[in-house]
Design a protein around this motif. Sequence first.
Motif, short mmCIF file in Angstrom:
data_model
loop_
_atom_site.label_atom_id
_atom_site.label_comp_id
_atom_site.label_asym_id
_atom_site.label_seq_id
_atom_site.Cartn_x
_atom_site.Cartn_y
_atom_site.Cartn_z
N GLY A 19 36.48 4.03 80.11
CA GLY A 19 36.36 3.39 78.65
C GLY A 19 35.67 2.64 78.07
O GLY A 19 34.80 2.51 78.86
N GLY A 20 35.47 2.72 76.93
CA GLY A 20 35.09 1.26 76.26
C GLY A 20 35.22 0.67 76.94
O GLY A 20 34.30 -0.26 77.07
N THR A 49 31.50 4.30 72.90
CA THR A 49 33.01 5.10 72.93
C THR A 49 33.36 4.08 72.26
O THR A 49 34.99 4.99 71.76
#
Length: 166
Positions: A19-20, A49
Amino acid sequence: MLRNLVAIILISIFITSCGGDDYYNIATFHAKSGDYEKAIEYFTKAIDTNPKDGEAYYQRAYCRQTIGGDNELIIADYTKSLEFKPNDHEAYMNRGVAKMAIGKNSEAIVDYIKSIEINPKYSVVYANLGNVYKLNFDNDKACENWNKSLELGNENVRERIELNCK
């Protein structure tokens, strides 16, 4: 052999499921290790993201600036980071440095002054403001800002003051 295959699969799963925040953390690791190109790559993935990650924009700009990257991209990233954190005096100062590097001295002055409004005790920004005034042939304002920088503890401006100020 099987153990290596399992490790490769697990790493692949981790990378593809990032994820980010994961990308941001990987980018930060690379930046701290001095691998700014790789850091930029992962800060870009973090932004892709999570486009609202203002800190990732700031860090990507900082990495680009550290390696002498494209100043227009640096300015764009600092500008984006300021949308999320409008009182970041360092982002204003660093954006001013990038603007000054491409001859946008008037815009750099605006950024330096904004940085000072937010944090009037940041000696480095006064030094930079003095530098841009010197580039604009305003020796009085250059000296005024270098002296303020020195007053705040920045010894790096002493030589500029001795050479340019009465």
